[in-house]
Structure formats: structure tokens, C-alpha cells
Design an enzyme around this catalytic site. Sequence first.
Site, PDB file in Angstrom:
ATOM      1  CD  GLU A 144      -2.196   2.046   1.350  1.00 29.65           C
ATOM      2  OE1 GLU A 144      -1.418   3.001   0.627  1.00 29.65           O
ATOM      3  OE2 GLU A 144      -2.599   2.602   2.052  1.00 29.65           O
ATOM      4  CD  GLU A 153       2.490   8.269  -0.310  1.00 31.57           C
ATOM      5  OE1 GLU A 153       2.994   6.982   0.127  1.00 31.57           O
ATOM      6  OE2 GLU A 153       1.903   9.111   0.274  1.00 31.57           O
TER       7      GLU A 153
HETATM    8  N1  SAH Z   1       0.572  -1.260   5.107  1.00 29.50           N
HETATM    9  C1  SAH Z   1      -0.097  -0.421   6.275  1.00 29.50           C
HETATM   10  C2  SAH Z   1       1.015   1.424   5.690  1.00 29.50           C
HETATM   11  C3  SAH Z   1       0.899   1.521   4.458  1.00 29.50           C
HETATM   12  S1  SAH Z   1       1.929   3.650   4.532  1.00 29.50           S
HETATM   13  C4  SAH Z   1      -0.928   0.155   6.225  1.00 29.50           C
HETATM   14  O1  SAH Z   1      -2.190  -0.109   5.030  1.00 29.50           O
HETATM   15  O2  SAH Z   1      -1.491   0.379   7.117  1.00 29.50           O
HETATM   16  C5  SAH Z   1       3.049   3.116   3.634  1.00 29.50           C
HETATM   17  C6  SAH Z   1       4.106   3.068   4.328  1.00 29.50           C
HETATM   18  O3  SAH Z   1       5.079   2.036   3.380  1.00 29.50           O
HETATM   19  C7  SAH Z   1       5.209   3.797   5.133  1.00 29.50           C
HETATM   20  O4  SAH Z   1       5.123   3.364   6.610  1.00 29.50           O
HETATM   21  C8  SAH Z   1       6.218   4.469   4.918  1.00 29.50           C
HETATM   22  O5  SAH Z   1       6.940   4.285   5.767  1.00 29.50           O
HETATM   23  C9  SAH Z   1       6.732   3.099   3.948  1.00 29.50           C
HETATM   24  N2  SAH Z   1       7.515   2.861   2.464  1.00 29.50           N
HETATM   25  C10 SAH Z   1       7.395   3.668   2.034  1.00 29.50           C
HETATM   26  N3  SAH Z   1       7.214   2.194   0.616  1.00 29.50           N
HETATM   27  C11 SAH Z   1       8.818   2.168   0.817  1.00 29.50           C
HETATM   28  C12 SAH Z   1       9.805   1.181   0.989  1.00 29.50           C
HETATM   29  N4  SAH Z   1      10.110   0.812  -0.550  1.00 29.50           N
HETATM   30  N5  SAH Z   1      10.100   0.358   1.059  1.00 29.50           N
HETATM   31  C13 SAH Z   1       9.759   0.213   2.818  1.00 29.50           C
HETATM   32  N6  SAH Z   1       9.199   0.969   3.633  1.00 29.50           N
HETATM   33  C14 SAH Z   1       8.362   1.855   2.880  1.00 29.50           C
END
Ligand code: SAH
Length: 684
Positions: A144, A153
Site C-alpha cells: 500500500e 510515493e
Molecule cells: N501497510 C500499512 C501502511 C501503509 S503506509 C497499511 O496499509 O496500513 C506506507 C508505508 O510504507 C509507510 O510507513 C512508509 O514509510 C513505507 N514505505 C514506503 N515505501 C517503502 C519502501 N520502498 N520500503 C519500505 N517501506 C516503505
Amino acid sequence: MKTFCGRANPTTGAMEWLEEAEDYDYHQEIARSRYADMLHDKDRNVKYYQGIRAAVSRVKERGEKAIVLDIGTGTGLLSMMAASAGADFCYAVEVFRPMANAAVKIVAKNGFSDKIKVINKHSTEVTVGPDGDMECRANILVTELFDTELIGEGALPTYEHAHKYLVQEGCEAVPHRATVYVQLVESERMWAWNKLFPILVEAEDGEKIIVPPLEMENCPGVPSVCDIQLNQMPSSDFTALSDVVTMFSVDFSKPVQSASTCYRVQLEPVKSGKAQIVLSWWDIDMDPSGMINCTMAPYWVNPTSALQWRDHWMQCVYFLPREEPVLQGEKVQLAASRDEYSMWYTLQKARGEQNEADGAGSPVCRCLAHLLWTRARFGQLNDGERTRRYVEALRTVLNTDSVCLCISDGSLLPVLAHYLGAKQVQYFILVFRLLHFSLFFKANHLEDKIKVIEARPELLKPSHFEDKKISVLVGEPFFSTSLLPWHNLYFWYARTAVSSHLTSSATVLPQAASLHMMVVEFQDLWRIRSPCGICEGFDVQTMDDMIKDSLNFRESKEAEPHPLWEYPCKSLSDPQEVLTFDFRRTVPQHCLSTEGSVNLVRKGKSHGAVLWMEYHLAADISISTGLMQISNEKGHCEWNPHCKQAVYFFNSVTDSEPLSDPAAVTYTIQFDTKTGEVAMDFKL
Ligand code: SAH
């Protein structure tokens, strides 16, 4: 460890060195994060859970072990869903350390420590192999990583890397696919966020038109997305020129390419008009069949289905490089170009123009306004009623002998003042990149009428004003460094600093400002600061506590800026003036403080207080940067659409135990004239 951060105070203008605890940034990030909003997004959570269950079943049916890679695990929610759905093992990757630590705690608390390994790394750093972070490649990819623009993002490079190094060929992906939709529209209201319109001024010697410079007219703008709550845009504010069409899709179960590319669709306009804007949103299919769909479509697309409110995903407004007339039935081609992180749109009418789009690089702003001004600032400058009030007020204070000084960022007041009779307008702004303003004065043949002074107010010398005294000091006031309404009180500090250059009877416009406050119940915005507790059966209270800790990190809680036209609320109290700031006098040494109580006049949940400034330009002429009106007996509020208001959430929102409805709210509000800070406290 302490870190010192240098910054100009937005209200007082003073350079100050702030001692910030090392963890300040991350507390800010957690406190203002969208995690709470995501956890409250029931529609998203339910559909992820369904999609994950379906993917685990498909893998199990093939007789394979289900090995999940969850990139960006946040609270660990999606990994816990996978483990509950029967996954054999989950690798939960999270780059942000405080979140990874929280995920470890939440996973343990829910009893999944043996099934879920939290890896505190960026996914591109994750290793696979006997000594690696992951023992083997995963066959289910759960992510996500989307923002309102889908790719902003970094979802694409993350997927590209994951398919190369972290997951098996033919893996299942949840979501399986994302699709981006577009609709071509004409909208004076939204176009006003991108172009400056000519301004008509009734001057003594006839009607004058202030024109934007050609560089601004022809500027293609910037490729930064304008994301808004499109559901708050009434259908009367735009005209659809095309149907909703699919722009492109990405299949996340196959290798993904992040390299720049361009997509094209043919549109057949359903109406003739001026093509100005592309409205866009996306949906995700959680499974290959498309039966589990989570959509950001605005209200007019599926009028019968219920809308899920969310703030972490909204809709996008893209401005075409220039407006183009289109004719009903006469096909046009819309091109969406993207690089790894952003998108931009171009429209071609004739076939022959195709090459232009093939090479359509990312737009580069040539007039600087799109870089320096926010969308709201464009809208504010285009607000005819607002301009009319300034004109009316300026007319009451200017005469042909006036020597006028204007203190505001990128303001048109000097031009208005010139046409309304000021002999000499001295003009001063704080932003040092003045290019667009020189262009502006040139386009209106005012180069020798308006002098731009690039100096901080305390450094001004009589020679800057050719040894004249200033008889009229004006300001909108607007400064691009302002985030909260009272930051524009910088005008008062600047006014104080230039006191010695004013005549003894100088007029200051606005003559005063006042801070107003009202208690409200939000329709939805409360969710972003409200604890979640249990999410789809998983205990995420650790996250709630962490957000609360971060909100309480500062001794006094802070108000936060929100553009309330996008976030409906109803007033529970009458609006109340709480502090006044007299610009005719200099900033006093002592603090300004007030306390009192407001009676609640309507039933409802007191989520918080909204605060805004009103500027008193001249007798009987004021401008509100907040409440415009309360439009019905139910208390529905209309807000200034070009300003952010300050929102102070009450503890009843941020605590898990809400209080029963109070009859009155007591408050103390203090403006510290030394630091320019507004501290407040409310009791229900
Ligand atoms: N999966 C959770 C949070 C989603 S928010 C849910 O669905 O509730 C997205 C998160 O991904 C954020 O905490 C961000 O720090 C992390 N993130 C984004 N790209 C990433 C990457 N390439 N590797 C590791 N973490 C990542």
C-alpha cells in the site's frame, strides 16, 4: 541529543536558533501522519483483507506455501491480515524506524511474532538468501504505497525492484492492478488556481485593466499535482467536456517499469467548451477478476454507491499547459506523461501534432509564479470580491500626495494603489526572487512608478524612500511563509520596524486584525486525529498511543492548518472574536491574552475549535480569512476557499474516551508578542 535549527520566525520575522530534540521531526511526522486516517478507512481495510484472503487461497490451492512480502508495512496491518488468512510466513518491510518498532510491538501483541518478521529497511536494501533478510523470494506481494497521484510515493521503482529481486515470477499481488481515470473539464473556479486573470479597476480617470505578463499567460506551470477533496466541488463549479475514460492500468503481479513513458487516449468531447483541466483519480482491483474494487471516484461517477471518506487518498486536478477550445464530437487526443514520481497532461487536437507529445518533457515554470505561489494564492488574487474590498478601502485612504509603502509577498496592492491615485508607491517584498514581479510591472508599464525594495524592514533607510516619509502603509497582509492564520501578523512586526519612516499621521491599512474562534463538529475530519483501537479485528492501540505521545510532545498542543472548504463541519457555538491586534500602534512588549467561555448553541460532538483572522481594512470594510457565513439553521459553515484555517482538536477527539456533550467550552488564548506564538487551551 539536541539539534539547533535556524529559521526565520514566520510571525515576528526574527532569525532564531531553535533547540530541537533530535526526535522532533519524527514526532511531527507521526503526529501529522495519515496512519490514523488509513486505519479508519474501512472500505480500504475490508477490501485489502478480502484480496489478501483470496490471494492466499489461490496459492494454497496450487499446493504452495504462501510466503508474503509486505512492503511498507506501517502498523503491520496487512501482514497480520495475511497471517490470519493462513499465510505461512510474512516479511514485513518498513523503512521508517519508529513505525518499524511500532509494527514489532503490534505484531507481538496480536500474537503473530512467529509468522511475521519485521525488517526495518527500505525494500531496495532487502536481501534474499540463507543469510539474507528473507530466506527465499515471496510468492505474494502485498503493498500500500500509493498516494493520491498513485505513483508519487515511489510505488513504481519499488515494484520494479521487488519483481527483479524479491518475489517469484508469477507471484500474486494485492492489489492486483491499478487503473487511472480521467475526465476533461472546463472550470473557471479551478483554472483560477493556475492562471492570473486580468483585473478591472475603476480608477478616477476611467477603467483600468491590470494584465498578467505574457510569460505568465504562456507558462506551462509545474508538474506538481494539485490534490483535493473533489467531492466538495459542487457540479455547478465545472462543466464536463468528456466522459470518464481509462487513461492507463498497471498490473502489479507482472514486472513493472518505472522509466518515463507516455499514454494516449482519444476523447470525443460531449460538449463544446474550453478544455482547461483534467480531473483524475484511480481505483485498485484487489484480485485479478476485478470483483474487489476500491475506488477514489468522485460523487458524480457512481451516484448510487456510498462514498468512503478518506484524506490519505483524494483526487487530482491537472492543469493543461494552456486552455484549448474543443468542439462537441470533434475528437482530441489526451496524452498523460509520467516519470517515476509524477504525471502531467497535454491535449492535441490534430493528428499531425503527435510528435510534440512524444517528447513532451515535464513542464517547467517560466514565470516563477507557479513555483512561488500556492494554488490557493492564485485563487485569492483572482477573487474579484476580495479585490473590490481592497479597492474600496484604498480609495478611502489614498490621495494624489500619498507616498505609499506596501509590505506583502507578491501582492498586487501597489498596482491598485497606483491606479487609485498614490503619487508614488514604494513596494517591498520579502521574497528575493522578484522576477515575476518585475515582469508584472513591465506588462502594466509601471516600472518607473513602483519601486521594488529588496530589504528587510528593519534595514530600511531614509534613502530607500528618497528621504520622503511614508503617508500610507498597506499590506494584504499575506506572506508566503505563513502556515497558520496568525503568521501573517508579521505585517505588524514589519510595521513596527518601519515606524520611523512613517509620517506622524500615517494611515495603516489594514488598521487592525482580529482573531476569531468557533467550536465545531466535523463531518469527517475528526478521523485523522482519532484513535482507532481495533482495526479489522487487530489491536492497533500501540499506534494510537504513539500518535498521542507525538501530539503531546510539545508542552502546549498546537493548532494545525486545514483548508476547511474541503472539510465540512457545523458550528456548535457562535463565532467569537477573541483577540485584536491594532496595527495603528506598534507591537506591544506585553503578551496579549484572553480567557472566556463560549456557549454551545447546537447539539453535536465538540471535535475542536477553528480559528481564523479577519482584517479590518477601513471603517466597515473587512476581509475574513475564515468563516464567510453559517448558511443554515443546522449550522453548516462556509469558509474562505483561498485560505487555510487553524484547527485545534480537543482531547475528546484524541482520547479514546469521549466526554459527554458539554454546554459550554472555556478557553484561554495567549499571543506572545516576543515569540509570535499563539498558545491555547480549551476545557469542555
Ligand atoms: N501497510 C500499512 C501502511 C501503509 S503506509 C497499511 O496499509 O496500513 C506506507 C508505508 O510504507 C509507510 O510507513 C512508509 O514509510 C513505507 N514505505 C514506503 N515505501 C517503502 C519502501 N520502498 N520500503 C519500505 N517501506 C516503505
